[in-house]
Design an enzyme around this catalytic site. Structure first.
Site, PDB file in Angstrom:
ATOM      1  N   ASP A 189       0.820  -1.282   0.010  1.00 35.63           N
ATOM      2  CA  ASP A 189       0.044   0.086  -0.050  1.00 35.63           C
ATOM      3  C   ASP A 189       0.850   1.219  -0.031  1.00 35.63           C
ATOM      4  O   ASP A 189       2.090   1.171   0.590  1.00 35.63           O
ATOM      5  CB  ASP A 189      -0.991  -0.100   1.227  1.00 35.63           C
ATOM      6  CG  ASP A 189      -2.182   0.715   1.389  1.00 35.63           C
ATOM      7  OD1 ASP A 189      -2.511   1.229   0.096  1.00 35.63           O
ATOM      8  OD2 ASP A 189      -2.597   1.062   2.355  1.00 35.63           O
ATOM      9  N   HIS A 190       0.328   2.353  -0.478  1.00 37.11           N
ATOM     10  CA  HIS A 190       0.991   3.657  -0.513  1.00 37.11           C
ATOM     11  C   HIS A 190       2.524   3.614  -0.305  1.00 37.11           C
ATOM     12  O   HIS A 190       3.107   3.847   0.742  1.00 37.11           O
ATOM     13  CB  HIS A 190       0.543   4.512   0.729  1.00 37.11           C
ATOM     14  CG  HIS A 190      -0.963   5.302   0.397  1.00 37.11           C
ATOM     15  ND1 HIS A 190      -1.165   6.111  -0.429  1.00 37.11           N
ATOM     16  CD2 HIS A 190      -2.258   4.336   0.848  1.00 37.11           C
ATOM     17  CE1 HIS A 190      -2.595   6.072  -0.269  1.00 37.11           C
ATOM     18  NE2 HIS A 190      -3.045   5.255   0.446  1.00 37.11           N
TER      19      HIS A 190
ATOM     20  N   HIS B 254      -8.102   9.303   4.731  1.00 36.50           N
ATOM     21  CA  HIS B 254      -7.381   7.993   5.547  1.00 36.50           C
ATOM     22  C   HIS B 254      -7.758   8.360   6.972  1.00 36.50           C
ATOM     23  O   HIS B 254      -7.442   9.155   7.535  1.00 36.50           O
ATOM     24  CB  HIS B 254      -6.067   7.902   5.209  1.00 36.50           C
ATOM     25  CG  HIS B 254      -5.670   7.614   3.883  1.00 36.50           C
ATOM     26  ND1 HIS B 254      -4.885   8.178   2.930  1.00 36.50           N
ATOM     27  CD2 HIS B 254      -6.099   6.363   3.177  1.00 36.50           C
ATOM     28  CE1 HIS B 254      -4.942   7.395   1.819  1.00 36.50           C
ATOM     29  NE2 HIS B 254      -5.490   6.194   1.938  1.00 36.50           N
ATOM     30  N   GLY B 255      -8.104   7.265   7.540  1.00 33.61           N
ATOM     31  CA  GLY B 255      -7.791   7.230   9.304  1.00 33.61           C
ATOM     32  C   GLY B 255      -9.195   7.934   9.784  1.00 33.61           C
ATOM     33  O   GLY B 255      -9.081   8.545  10.908  1.00 33.61           O
TER      34      GLY B 255
ATOM     35  N   GLY C  13      -9.523   4.943   2.303  1.00 31.22           N
ATOM     36  CA  GLY C  13     -10.161   5.675   3.280  1.00 31.22           C
ATOM     37  C   GLY C  13     -11.729   4.947   3.901  1.00 31.22           C
ATOM     38  O   GLY C  13     -12.601   5.530   4.208  1.00 31.22           O
ATOM     39  N   GLY C  14     -11.711   3.301   3.466  1.00 26.66           N
ATOM     40  CA  GLY C  14     -12.941   2.771   3.723  1.00 26.66           C
ATOM     41  C   GLY C  14     -13.291   2.897   5.298  1.00 26.66           C
ATOM     42  O   GLY C  14     -14.713   2.814   5.193  1.00 26.66           O
TER      43      GLY C  14
ATOM     44  N   VAL D 105      -9.694  -0.837   3.379  1.00 30.68           N
ATOM     45  CA  VAL D 105     -10.138  -0.636   4.771  1.00 30.68           C
ATOM     46  C   VAL D 105      -8.892  -0.899   5.747  1.00 30.68           C
ATOM     47  O   VAL D 105      -8.474  -2.049   5.790  1.00 30.68           O
ATOM     48  CB  VAL D 105     -11.356  -1.497   5.457  1.00 30.68           C
ATOM     49  CG1 VAL D 105     -11.801  -1.313   6.863  1.00 30.68           C
ATOM     50  CG2 VAL D 105     -12.868  -1.509   4.372  1.00 30.68           C
TER      51      VAL D 105
ATOM     52  N   THR E  80      -7.871   1.331   9.067  1.00 29.41           N
ATOM     53  CA  THR E  80      -7.895   1.887  10.700  1.00 29.41           C
ATOM     54  C   THR E  80      -8.897   1.270  11.368  1.00 29.41           C
ATOM     55  O   THR E  80      -8.730   0.696  12.515  1.00 29.41           O
ATOM     56  CB  THR E  80      -8.364   3.531  10.591  1.00 29.41           C
ATOM     57  OG1 THR E  80      -7.248   4.163   9.814  1.00 29.41           O
ATOM     58  CG2 THR E  80      -8.352   4.037  11.866  1.00 29.41           C
TER      59      THR E  80
HETATM   60  P1  13P Z   1      -8.650   3.751   6.457  1.00 26.02           P
HETATM   61  O1  13P Z   1      -7.410   3.550   7.397  1.00 26.02           O
HETATM   62  O2  13P Z   1      -9.096   5.067   6.590  1.00 26.02           O
HETATM   63  O3  13P Z   1      -9.619   2.656   6.525  1.00 26.02           O
HETATM   64  O4  13P Z   1      -8.173   3.718   4.954  1.00 26.02           O
HETATM   65  C1  13P Z   1      -7.292   2.518   4.391  1.00 26.02           C
HETATM   66  C2  13P Z   1      -6.711   2.876   3.060  1.00 26.02           C
HETATM   67  O5  13P Z   1      -7.085   3.398   2.370  1.00 26.02           O
HETATM   68  C3  13P Z   1      -5.316   2.364   2.915  1.00 26.02           C
HETATM   69  O6  13P Z   1      -4.607   2.881   1.746  1.00 26.02           O
END
Ligand code: 13P
Length: 281
Positions: A80-81, A178-179, A208-209, A230, A232
């Site tokens: 991820d990222h 995110h978060g 940012g699910g 998803v 956080t």
């Molecule tokens: P959340 O942590 O807000 O669920 O977002 C997850 C995400 O987009 C990981 O790249």
């Protein structure tokens, strides 16, 4: 079965979005894959570079592959990222099946140049690539985008980026953060429709699910999102369950670490089941 995102998207065509869940520690991994298997959906296990380094690339990849091999569901392991191209190449060499290059803080031309390098390396190794255009606000394990720097994805930039780079999936900024766990996002559906119309087959990704309501999740899936992240919520719930178990009157957690972790792993499975059910069409 261990696969990349291109295979997962194909397999899931017409069935909704594939859930991509951030792994925060080794212990939660088996419950994530077992939950997807029970629901008969493919699953993307994704890690930050920090989690991969914490667990170790090799043991992490070996464990995901072993669990995938004995599972009836398709599993991808996705970075991820990540802004570090050398780290992405290492992940590809060692066996990640998918990676995300995050050049969203760069100029579009620089982002395109770097993404192209990652795509060439990844595709030569059968690995899929996610890119990002626009800038998703909030904080995700080391990647912090201040509110002022968050920016909606511009459809013409997205089209240019995808045509130039050949990415398989694209993270778009349409109002999620995110978060975000204290409130819910306001999604710009007009923009999503425009992006979908312009980008056709490219797998759109919702980040940012955690901050997305169930209704919005379902609508995003109907409107064509292919991958939903998803993170956080899993992190937060794991900590909540561990703290609750630890402070309960029962002495088991003090005599068995597994007694402390097992309820948290069960909660992870429940969350994956709930979310992945929303992602089905
Ligand atoms: P959340 O942590 O807000 O669920 O977002 C997850 C995400 O987009 C990981 O790249």
């Amino acid at each position: 079965m261990y696969k990349n995102l291109i295979n997962l998207f194909k397999e899931n065509e017409g069935k909704g979005a594939v859930g991509a869940f951030n792994l925060h520690c080794f212990e939660m991994l088996p419950s994530m894959i077992h939950a997807a298997e029970k629901l008969e959906v493919p699953v993307i296990i994704q890690t930050s570079l920090g989690t991969a380094q914490y667990i170790g690339f090799k043991p992490l990849i070996a464990a995901v592959k072993a669990l995938a091999q004995e599972s009836s569901c398709s599993v991808a392991l996705h970075m991820d990222h990540c802004k570090d191209i050398d780290a992405l190449k290492e992940a590809i060499d060692l066996g990640y099946s998918s990676v995300m290059y995050d050049g969203s803080a760069l100029s579009i031309e620089e982002n395109i140049k770097n993404t192209k390098e990652v795509v060439a390396y990844a595709h030569a190794n059968g690995v899929s690539v996610e890119g990002e255009i626009g800038s998703i606000g909030g904080a995700e394990e080391g990647v912090v985008v201040e509110k002022d720097a968050a920016m909606y994805t511009k459809p013409e930039d997205a089209l240019h980026y995808v045509a130039e780079t050949g990415v398989d999936a694209l993270a778009v900024s349409i109002g999620t953060t995110h978060g975000q766990f204290k409130s819910k996002a306001k999604i710009n559906y007009e923009l999503l429709t425009e992006l979908k119309a312009k980008l056709g087959d490219t797998g759109l990704v919702l980040h940012g699910g955690t901050g997305v309501s169930d209704e919005d999740m379902k609508r995003c899936v109907r409107e064509g999102m292919k991958k939903i992240n998803v993170g956080t919520e899993l992190n937060k719930s794991y900590i909540e369950v561990v703290s609750k178990t630890f402070t309960a009157d029962d002495v088991t957690p003090l005599t068995s670490l597994r007694g402390l972790l097992a309820p948290a792993n069960e909660r992870i499975a429940e969350i994956i089941t709930d979310k992945a059910s929303l992602f089905k069409l």
